[in-house]
Design an enzyme around this catalytic site. Structure first.
Site, PDB file in Angstrom:
ATOM      1  N   ASP A 173     -73.388  71.631 -32.484  1.00 10.02           N
ATOM      2  CA  ASP A 173     -72.273  71.554 -31.537  1.00 10.02           C
ATOM      3  C   ASP A 173     -71.255  72.654 -31.863  1.00 10.02           C
ATOM      4  O   ASP A 173     -70.908  72.866 -33.036  1.00 10.02           O
ATOM      5  CB  ASP A 173     -71.614  70.174 -31.635  1.00 10.02           C
ATOM      6  N   ASN A 181     -62.171  76.881 -23.875  1.00 11.56           N
ATOM      7  CA  ASN A 181     -62.023  76.796 -22.417  1.00 11.56           C
ATOM      8  C   ASN A 181     -60.557  76.749 -22.001  1.00 11.56           C
ATOM      9  O   ASN A 181     -60.144  77.403 -21.038  1.00 11.56           O
ATOM     10  CB  ASN A 181     -62.747  75.554 -21.892  1.00 11.56           C
ATOM     11  N   HIS A 186     -62.809  78.908 -18.294  1.00 12.08           N
ATOM     12  CA  HIS A 186     -64.205  78.468 -18.317  1.00 12.08           C
ATOM     13  C   HIS A 186     -65.189  79.634 -18.219  1.00 12.08           C
ATOM     14  O   HIS A 186     -66.296  79.553 -18.753  1.00 12.08           O
ATOM     15  CB  HIS A 186     -64.449  77.465 -17.183  1.00 12.08           C
ATOM     16  N   ASP A 190     -68.153  80.183 -20.791  1.00 12.49           N
ATOM     17  CA  ASP A 190     -69.563  80.424 -20.470  1.00 12.49           C
ATOM     18  C   ASP A 190     -70.113  81.596 -21.273  1.00 12.49           C
ATOM     19  O   ASP A 190     -71.267  81.571 -21.730  1.00 12.49           O
ATOM     20  CB  ASP A 190     -69.722  80.704 -18.973  1.00 12.49           C
ATOM     21  N   GLU A 216     -71.652  71.915 -24.795  1.00  9.34           N
ATOM     22  CA  GLU A 216     -71.697  72.861 -25.917  1.00  9.34           C
ATOM     23  C   GLU A 216     -72.610  72.379 -27.039  1.00  9.34           C
ATOM     24  O   GLU A 216     -72.518  72.833 -28.176  1.00  9.34           O
ATOM     25  CB  GLU A 216     -70.280  73.087 -26.471  1.00  9.34           C
TER      26      GLU A 216
END
Length: 300
Positions: A173, A181, A186, A190, A216
């Protein structure tokens, strides 16, 4: 395109080899049905097209075809049955057992090569459809469904292994991803996911699995015992944290946390969910203890 030819007649093998090579495909041979089945089940080879002689001493081509169709293969191979018989009933039986094509001896080289190319086109279409169904659109990794399917395939092979070996499942993770973010948007988030996926994929061996598990979070499966798993985890941790991620004109640090459960051969028949739950529990222990680290634990 890999072509496995199964025939107990060496002269026929030589002739078919010349046709396969003329079609610019890779030739693999097996001199018996049992040898071919062993090559396929042990993943020694991954044939796209299988050419099978109908009559062989240990097992006929029909039975081999039926057994191949019952295997849980990633790609369903295109199977061509070869026979000296011209009987319609024989052709019907071959197709009924799962053959895709049927050709009679003596072989005409041009016709045979044309049949190979038909099979190759269908296999390419199949691979493309599978890729579209399995791929995570953002990262290019396996998506969750394909990752779990690959995990199940690994477990099946481990359960069938004659050796008392171990594999490992890792749930990973990205640390503080919400903050990335929130602070950068965002779109930048990405970009982080894409870069992290690339580093994970490049760190493990090609035949092992890495999938985007959700958000994630990533699933990684390696054919490694505990000692090897520790080495892999150190490499993964370093691959993520040792260099900054470039977000346009800003370089940001990114770290990951990893939970890893060791799966012994005799444990492989447990459900995939039970292994995932164990690795997930270890991951959250790492999170609770400060992140940017890994923890390894036995399944039981």
């Amino acid at each position: 395109m890999n072509v496995l030819v199964v025939d107990d007649n060496k002269m026929d093998l030589m002739i078919i080899k010349s046709f396969v090579e003329k079609a610019e495909m890779s030739f693999i041979e097996a001199e018996s049905a049992s040898e071919a089945l062993n090559l396929i089940t042990q993943r020694t080879v991954s044939p796209d097209i299988i050419v099978v002689d109908w009559l062989m001493p240990d097992m006929d081509g029909l039975e081999l075809c039926r057994l191949i169709r019952n295997l849980n293969l990633d790609i369903t191979p295109y199977i061509i049955i070869i026979t000296a018989s011209e009987l319609i009933e024989v052709e019907y039986r071959a197709l009924d057992q799962g053959a895709d094509d049927f050709i009679e001896k003596p072989l005409d080289g041009n016709v045979f090569i044309a049949r190979l190319r038909v099979g190759a086109k269908l296999i390419k279409m199949q691979k493309k459809l599978i890729e579209l169904a399995q791929k995570d659109d953002l990262t290019g990794l396996f998506n969750r469904r394909a990752g779990i399917q690959s995990f199940e395939n690994h477990l099946s092979r481990l359960a069938r292994s004659s050796e008392q070996t171990e594999h490992c499942l890792i749930i990973a993770d990205i640390d503080h991803f919400k903050s990335i973010n929130d602070n950068y948007g965002h779109l930048m988030g990405d970009r982080v996911l894409i870069e992290i996926a690339k580093r994970l994929r490049e760190t493990i061996r090609p035949f092992e699995t890495v999938a985007r598990f959700g958000g994630e979070e990533f699933l990684i499966y390696c054919e490694a015992n505990r000692t090897q798993a520790e080495f892999i985890l150190k490499r993964l941790k370093q691959a993520i944290s040792s260099s900054l991620v470039n977000l346009e004109n800003e370089m940001i640090p990114v770290t990951m946390s990893f939970g890893c459960t060791i799966i012994r051969q005799y444990e492989a028949k447990n459900s995939p969910d039970s292994f995932i739950a164990k690795a997930d529990k270890l991951l959250y222990q790492v999170k609770d203890e400060g992140r940017n680290d890994f923890k390894i634990g036995a399944f039981n």
